[in-house]
Design an enzyme around this catalytic site. Sequence first.
Site, mmCIF file in Angstrom:
data_model
loop_
_atom_site.group_PDB
_atom_site.id
_atom_site.type_symbol
_atom_site.label_atom_id
_atom_site.label_comp_id
_atom_site.label_asym_id
_atom_site.label_seq_id
_atom_site.Cartn_x
_atom_site.Cartn_y
_atom_site.Cartn_z
ATOM 1 C CG ASP A 65 -0.126 -5.179 1.917
ATOM 2 O OD1 ASP A 65 -0.872 -4.336 2.466
ATOM 3 O OD2 ASP A 65 1.117 -5.141 2.018
ATOM 4 C CG MET A 89 -1.917 -1.166 1.211
ATOM 5 S SD MET A 89 -3.005 -1.194 2.651
ATOM 6 C CE MET A 89 -4.021 0.259 2.356
ATOM 7 C CG HIS A 90 0.597 3.306 2.465
ATOM 8 N ND1 HIS A 90 -0.690 3.696 2.759
ATOM 9 C CD2 HIS A 90 0.914 2.344 3.382
ATOM 10 C CE1 HIS A 90 -1.128 3.018 3.808
ATOM 11 N NE2 HIS A 90 -0.184 2.190 4.196
#
Length: 500
Positions: free
Chosen positions: A239, A80-81
Amino acid sequence: MYFLGIDVGTSAVKIILIEENGNVIGSISKEYPVYYPQPGWSEQNPEDWWNATKDGIRELIIKTGVKNYDIKGIGLSGQMHGLVVLDENNNVLMPAILWNDQRTQEECDYITQTLGKEKLAKYTGNKALTGFTAPKILWVRKHRPDIYKKIHHILLPKDYIRFKLTNEYATDVSDASGTLLFDVENRKWSTEMLDALDIPYNWMPKCYESTEVTGYVIKDVADLTGLKEGTIVVGGGGDQASGAVGTGTVKSGIVSVALGTSGVVFASQDKYVVDGENRLHSFCHANGKWHVMGVMLSAAACLKWWVDEINNFGKASVTYDELLEEAEKVRAGSGGLIFLPYLMGERTPHSDPYARGCFIGLNMTHNRGHMTRAILEGVAFGLRDSLEIIKELNIPVNEVRVSGGGAKSVLWRQVLADIFGVRVDMVNATEGPAFGAAIMAAVGYEVFKDVEEACSKLIKVSDSVYPIEENKDKYNEVYKIYRNLYYTLKDTFKDVSGIE
């Protein structure tokens, strides 16, 4: 019929192929590098993700012998991110800045000061952290204006793979929740955040629910991978949300613990709830609902450090099993020895990069077994910090499902059960986020009516550990001491961190 699950991890892409009954008929992992161009920076080349993914799909289809027309759908999961920026011709403008990159503290401070903590929590359900995507965008604007002026599209890591598969700019609600630009409560991009930070709305990909169809495999990719042109690609998830689907953590009352390098405590919930102090993340879940999540930065990494760096320094050759056997002979509480698991700082509940790991209470009666057990207990206490906040929010905790490398230890699972005071389960599915992504593809193809039905049919508890009452009582007393130690040492941690 078959479904493909793709998990774009930090160290490798994992691709699995499952039957509609959940049986995994094949899997493959393809590694790629992480680059650290400066201290605290962490980057990857998105083309490395794509090259590994397309090669992996082709090899997996060949290895399993499955006909491409029998692969009915693809689900995506990923780290992520991360920030991927494309120009008007869809060229990647710079390396992706990853979730664990620490360069954006000034931008986080700016976001917090500009909006205030209350508005930030109201608009996004979270606080500004260096891992999130919005601070990365502001960093590019300040430090790489030459690149910033060329941006036409912003994507998250797994969504770059979606773009390559389908030629569509799209994401899902769970992954978008980690950008700090998303209205988590209302499951849409936050115009308030985009306007406040002066980020163009048209840069952001269209946002879907995790099981919605977001596009179809294009011909060029079909030729490259062996997939069938027109195969559906669903939204998928970040995830952690995908991993929760992969363990069946999709109903209120079930909590999942990912006991990997880092540690994650994840609770599914039917309604949107925010921790008033923002110690937990509040994100959209992949099942159309929400979840809260606490993250500790060093979980199984603590045991790995103990084994590799301390006990195998030089010519020693001590195994995990040998150390765990010694720890098993030690009574609960480790003879008054407590380990603080802050080897990489901490996020939940302290959000303190200066926090440091330490043993407290050492005396001449302690041996290596005590120290090993104290590490297992210290990590479990750190995970309980998140669990206690979840309970404060009146989210029920009836069952804990544990996964990750640390979950392989029966002793560690018992320690978790004793410290949490609830049953700790293992499930039959062990493929993690990639399995969750494949389940979402099956739901998108309407094999199941929703994620809950799919999980109830495909995921079963395979092993359970129950708390031992005597140990549970002992750990409740030790935990009172543990949770005060951070505050006692907080200022000292900062002082020590400055010593080179």
